[in-house]
Scaffold this motif. Sequence first.
Motif, PDB file in Angstrom:
ATOM      1  N   ALA A 101       0.845  -1.193   0.000  1.00 34.39           N
ATOM      2  CA  ALA A 101       0.000   0.000   0.000  1.00 34.39           C
ATOM      3  C   ALA A 101       0.881   1.245   0.000  1.00 34.39           C
ATOM      4  N   GLY A 102       0.370   2.308  -0.629  1.00 34.53           N
ATOM      5  CA  GLY A 102       1.106   3.562  -0.634  1.00 34.53           C
ATOM      6  C   GLY A 102       0.199   4.738  -0.907  1.00 34.53           C
ATOM      7  N   TRP A 103       0.624   5.910  -0.460  1.00 36.12           N
ATOM      8  CA  TRP A 103      -0.149   7.131  -0.669  1.00 36.12           C
ATOM      9  C   TRP A 103       0.778   8.324  -0.645  1.00 36.12           C
ATOM     10  N   ILE A 104       0.504   9.266  -1.550  1.00 37.15           N
ATOM     11  CA  ILE A 104       1.194  10.549  -1.602  1.00 37.15           C
ATOM     12  C   ILE A 104       0.107  11.590  -1.880  1.00 37.15           C
ATOM     13  N   VAL A 105       0.017  12.601  -1.028  1.00 38.71           N
ATOM     14  CA  VAL A 105      -1.028  13.614  -1.153  1.00 38.71           C
ATOM     15  C   VAL A 105      -0.377  14.986  -1.302  1.00 38.71           C
ATOM     16  N   ALA A 106      -0.890  15.781  -2.231  1.00 38.30           N
ATOM     17  CA  ALA A 106      -0.390  17.141  -2.447  1.00 38.30           C
ATOM     18  C   ALA A 106      -0.648  17.996  -1.205  1.00 38.30           C
ATOM     19  N   ARG A 107       0.286  18.852  -0.904  1.00 32.00           N
ATOM     20  CA  ARG A 107       0.223  19.643   0.326  1.00 32.00           C
ATOM     21  C   ARG A 107      -1.068  20.450   0.489  1.00 32.00           C
ATOM     22  N   PRO A 108      -1.642  21.043  -0.561  1.00 38.54           N
ATOM     23  CA  PRO A 108      -2.891  21.790  -0.340  1.00 38.54           C
ATOM     24  C   PRO A 108      -4.039  20.933   0.216  1.00 38.54           C
ATOM     25  N   PHE A 109      -3.895  19.612   0.145  1.00 40.01           N
ATOM     26  CA  PHE A 109      -4.963  18.721   0.594  1.00 40.01           C
ATOM     27  C   PHE A 109      -4.642  18.017   1.912  1.00 40.01           C
ATOM     28  N   TRP A 110      -3.519  18.347   2.523  1.00 41.65           N
ATOM     29  CA  TRP A 110      -3.170  17.757   3.806  1.00 41.65           C
ATOM     30  C   TRP A 110      -4.195  18.171   4.855  1.00 41.65           C
ATOM     31  N   GLY A 111      -4.463  17.271   5.770  1.00 45.91           N
ATOM     32  CA  GLY A 111      -5.322  17.577   6.905  1.00 45.91           C
ATOM     33  C   GLY A 111      -6.807  17.526   6.616  1.00 45.91           C
ATOM     34  N   ARG A 112      -7.198  17.107   5.449  1.00 46.50           N
ATOM     35  CA  ARG A 112      -8.619  17.041   5.087  1.00 46.50           C
ATOM     36  C   ARG A 112      -9.201  15.632   5.179  1.00 46.50           C
ATOM     37  N   GLY A 113      -8.350  14.654   5.481  1.00 43.84           N
ATOM     38  CA  GLY A 113      -8.831  13.277   5.554  1.00 43.84           C
ATOM     39  C   GLY A 113      -8.937  12.593   4.204  1.00 43.84           C
ATOM     40  N   TYR A 114      -8.352  13.200   3.164  1.00 45.76           N
ATOM     41  CA  TYR A 114      -8.451  12.613   1.830  1.00 45.76           C
ATOM     42  C   TYR A 114      -7.672  11.302   1.712  1.00 45.76           C
ATOM     43  N   ALA A 115      -6.506  11.217   2.336  1.00 46.06           N
ATOM     44  CA  ALA A 115      -5.738   9.964   2.277  1.00 46.06           C
ATOM     45  C   ALA A 115      -6.511   8.841   2.949  1.00 46.06           C
ATOM     46  N   ARG A 116      -7.110   9.122   4.080  1.00 43.27           N
ATOM     47  CA  ARG A 116      -7.901   8.117   4.789  1.00 43.27           C
ATOM     48  C   ARG A 116      -9.092   7.683   3.934  1.00 43.27           C
ATOM     49  N   GLU A 117      -9.790   8.631   3.359  1.00 41.04           N
ATOM     50  CA  GLU A 117     -10.963   8.340   2.533  1.00 41.04           C
ATOM     51  C   GLU A 117     -10.586   7.550   1.277  1.00 41.04           C
ATOM     52  N   GLY A 118      -9.546   7.993   0.603  1.00 41.87           N
ATOM     53  CA  GLY A 118      -9.123   7.316  -0.630  1.00 41.87           C
ATOM     54  C   GLY A 118      -8.558   5.937  -0.379  1.00 41.87           C
ATOM     55  N   MET A 119      -7.722   5.805   0.646  1.00 41.34           N
ATOM     56  CA  MET A 119      -7.144   4.496   0.948  1.00 41.34           C
ATOM     57  C   MET A 119      -8.197   3.523   1.451  1.00 41.34           C
ATOM     58  N   ALA A 120      -9.162   4.004   2.222  1.00 42.67           N
ATOM     59  CA  ALA A 120     -10.243   3.119   2.666  1.00 42.67           C
ATOM     60  C   ALA A 120     -11.007   2.587   1.455  1.00 42.67           C
ATOM     61  N   ALA A 121     -11.265   3.439   0.473  1.00 45.93           N
ATOM     62  CA  ALA A 121     -11.968   3.006  -0.743  1.00 45.93           C
ATOM     63  C   ALA A 121     -11.113   2.007  -1.534  1.00 45.93           C
ATOM     64  N   ALA A 122      -9.817   2.290  -1.671  1.00 51.64           N
ATOM     65  CA  ALA A 122      -8.934   1.391  -2.418  1.00 51.64           C
ATOM     66  C   ALA A 122      -8.835   0.026  -1.733  1.00 51.64           C
ATOM     67  N   LEU A 123      -8.689   0.016  -0.412  1.00 52.79           N
ATOM     68  CA  LEU A 123      -8.600  -1.251   0.318  1.00 52.79           C
ATOM     69  C   LEU A 123      -9.915  -2.017   0.266  1.00 52.79           C
ATOM     70  N   ASP A 124     -11.020  -1.316   0.377  1.00 57.93           N
ATOM     71  CA  ASP A 124     -12.326  -1.966   0.276  1.00 57.93           C
ATOM     72  C   ASP A 124     -12.497  -2.613  -1.099  1.00 57.93           C
ATOM     73  N   TRP A 125     -12.152  -1.864  -2.143  1.00 54.55           N
ATOM     74  CA  TRP A 125     -12.226  -2.417  -3.504  1.00 54.55           C
ATOM     75  C   TRP A 125     -11.330  -3.656  -3.624  1.00 54.55           C
ATOM     76  N   PHE A 126     -10.095  -3.558  -3.129  1.00 61.89           N
ATOM     77  CA  PHE A 126      -9.162  -4.678  -3.216  1.00 61.89           C
ATOM     78  C   PHE A 126      -9.715  -5.900  -2.481  1.00 61.89           C
ATOM     79  N   ASP A 127     -10.224  -5.695  -1.276  1.00 62.03           N
ATOM     80  CA  ASP A 127     -10.752  -6.807  -0.486  1.00 62.03           C
ATOM     81  C   ASP A 127     -11.936  -7.484  -1.183  1.00 62.03           C
ATOM     82  N   ARG A 128     -12.735  -6.707  -1.900  1.00 59.99           N
ATOM     83  CA  ARG A 128     -13.896  -7.272  -2.598  1.00 59.99           C
ATOM     84  C   ARG A 128     -13.532  -7.975  -3.892  1.00 59.99           C
ATOM     85  N   THR A 129     -12.441  -7.575  -4.537  1.00 60.68           N
ATOM     86  CA  THR A 129     -12.138  -8.080  -5.874  1.00 60.68           C
ATOM     87  C   THR A 129     -10.952  -9.042  -5.936  1.00 60.68           C
TER      88      THR A 129
END
Length: 178
Positions: A101-129
């Motif tokens: 697993a890996g994640w890199i987020v642009a600085r203007p989006f730090w602190g918004r929970g986007y990495a958590r939201e995106g990684m949760a979606a990616a892991l959920d998709w992976f677990d289902r497929t």
Amino acid sequence: MNVLPQLETDRLILRVPQRDDYLLLRDLVADPEVHRFLGPRPEDPTTDMFSRALRGAGSWQLYGYGMFIVHEKGSNAFVGQMGLFHSLRGFGKGLDDVVEAGWIVARPFWGRGYAREGMAAALDWFDRTHDPRRIACMIEPENHSSVRLAEHLGFVRYDEHTFQDEAAVDLYERIIES
């Protein structure tokens, strides 16, 4: 041919990379604060990101999963790259021939929970497929935000690795029982 996914969350669109996305990635890691925990800075960021993009495409082609390019819904602003890829780090310790697993987020989006939201979606998709399996990641100990995210996503620290240049990373794993 497999249909490649596009994932959507409340605030994000995660899509499979396209040919010229290496330019987005090059610009993303040009920010010294974004690159801070990504290891040594390459001599030529353009060719480095091009090579990473080709490896990423290979992960999608050979394994059916890979890193996503992430955009913010509505604005379509480029948020970063996150997801899962097939890894062969070459130093053992559970990071050879494994899903990583890996994640890199642009600085203007730090602190918004986007990495958590995106990684949760990616892991959920992976677990289902894909068959449930161990997923690993490596994080520099000083990268407290990524450590917190990994722990929130169910990763636990299992080892550490020191490179020849004496840089150290902590190794994490997420194990899903079938």
